[in-house]
Design an enzyme around this catalytic site. Structure first.
Site, PDB file in Angstrom:
ATOM      1  CG  ASP A  51      -0.420  -0.169   2.461  1.00 30.86           C
ATOM      2  OD1 ASP A  51       0.727  -0.554   2.427  1.00 30.86           O
ATOM      3  OD2 ASP A  51      -1.076  -0.186   3.387  1.00 30.86           O
ATOM      4  CG  ASN A  52       2.808   2.691   3.418  1.00 32.50           C
ATOM      5  OD1 ASN A  52       1.906   3.689   3.693  1.00 32.50           O
ATOM      6  ND2 ASN A  52       2.785   1.637   4.308  1.00 32.50           N
TER       7      ASN A  52
END
Length: 293
Positions: A51-52
């Site tokens: 996600d990051n």
């Protein structure tokens, strides 16, 4: 882009049993039979990402551009050409989505902790008041950065004239202090200290968060207007695969980082020093999880 065979040997796992590590942007194969999946036969299959890293790609980050993500937990990261190494374990040495690195540090207590303090005080989350010497370390779930897994929240410097709004502002200050300390560890010596700090996540739209980050960082703050940056990163990754382009360049063409830039203000060194002093003095109590006031 490879397995660490020394670690695999420690757990008795033969590297030959594992699938090949596919490089970013490399086609691993195609969909043979979609079954119940919403993909047609022949659809390209390639690496995804976390996600990051997807959000970093969605922003089209260049090396050294700092990001602060304000969610239930808070994260700070930047793309780097150098492999990060932090013996303390504070900075995670993640790979990014396009062949570089994404040094990242995470705090456990961010918007959820500050919202909890606002609820306890019966205040709207924006109802902060300036001018206080009170310190609140909102370690309501322990803390990862600084590494205090057993810590509880700590309130210091309460006086008769302390207002509820000042207590709430102190919670914001405590959370942002942790994130900025983590950011100092993430950025390498090539990073531009005057570059705008990209503020993303659920808290990034909040005025109190924006102003607290500005005051304690001394940096200009940019709030991208694009939403769902993780999904945009996945879309840029797919577009790059189909066109052969650098997916970060695709995202930059989409101008996903565009948004208002709040000018830098003088860094509040007094508050930073006060919070750091309370944290240092209370460290033995925080490590045991007995701190409360």
């Amino acid at each position: 882009e490879a397995y660490d065979e020394e670690i695999l040997a420690h757990v008795g796992l033969d590297p030959a049993l594992l699938p090949r590590v596919v490089r970013p942007g490399e086609v691993a194969g195609t969909v043979r039979d979609s079954h119940d999946l919403p993909f047609s036969k022949g659809t390209l299959v390639a690496p995804g990402t976390g996600d990051n890293a997807a959000a970093a790609l969605g922003l089209g980050l260049r090396p050294g551009m700092p990001v602060m993500s304000l969610g239930t937990s808070g994260t700070v990261y930047a793309v780097s050409r150098r492999r990060p190494a932090d013996p303390s374990g504070t900075v995670a040495g993640f790979a990014d989505a396009r062949g570089d690195w994404l040094p990242l540090a995470c705090t456990l207590n961010c918007t959820l902790a500050v919202d909890r303090v606002a609820t306890l005080l019966g205040l709207d989350r924006e109802a902060v008041e300036p001018g206080t010497a009170v310190t609140l370390l909102p370690y309501l779930d322990g803390e990862r950065t600084p590494n205090l897994p057993n810590a509880s929240g700590l309130l210091h410097g309460l006086r008769h004239d302390t207002t509820a709004g000042q207590l709430l502002q102190a919670a914001y200050d405590g959370a942002v202090h942790s994130l900025l300390g983590a950011l100092d560890l993430v950025l390498d010596e090539d990073a531009d200290p005057s570059a705008p700090l990209l503020l993303i996540g659920g808290g990034a739209r909040g005025t109190a968060w924006q102003q607290t980050v500005r005051r304690l960082s001394g940096r200009p703050v940019q709030v991208p207007e694009a939403k769902e940056l993780v999904a945009l990163g996945a879309a840029a990754q797919a577009a790059g695969l189909l066109t052969g382009e650098d997916p970060a360049a695709v995202a930059r063409r989409w101008d996903t980082a565009a948004g208002p830039v709040l000018d830098a203000v003088e860094r509040d060194e007094e508050s930073l020093a006060r919070i750091a002093g309370v944290l240092s003095d209370a460290a033995p109590l925080l490590e045991r999880g007995t701190a409360g006031s």
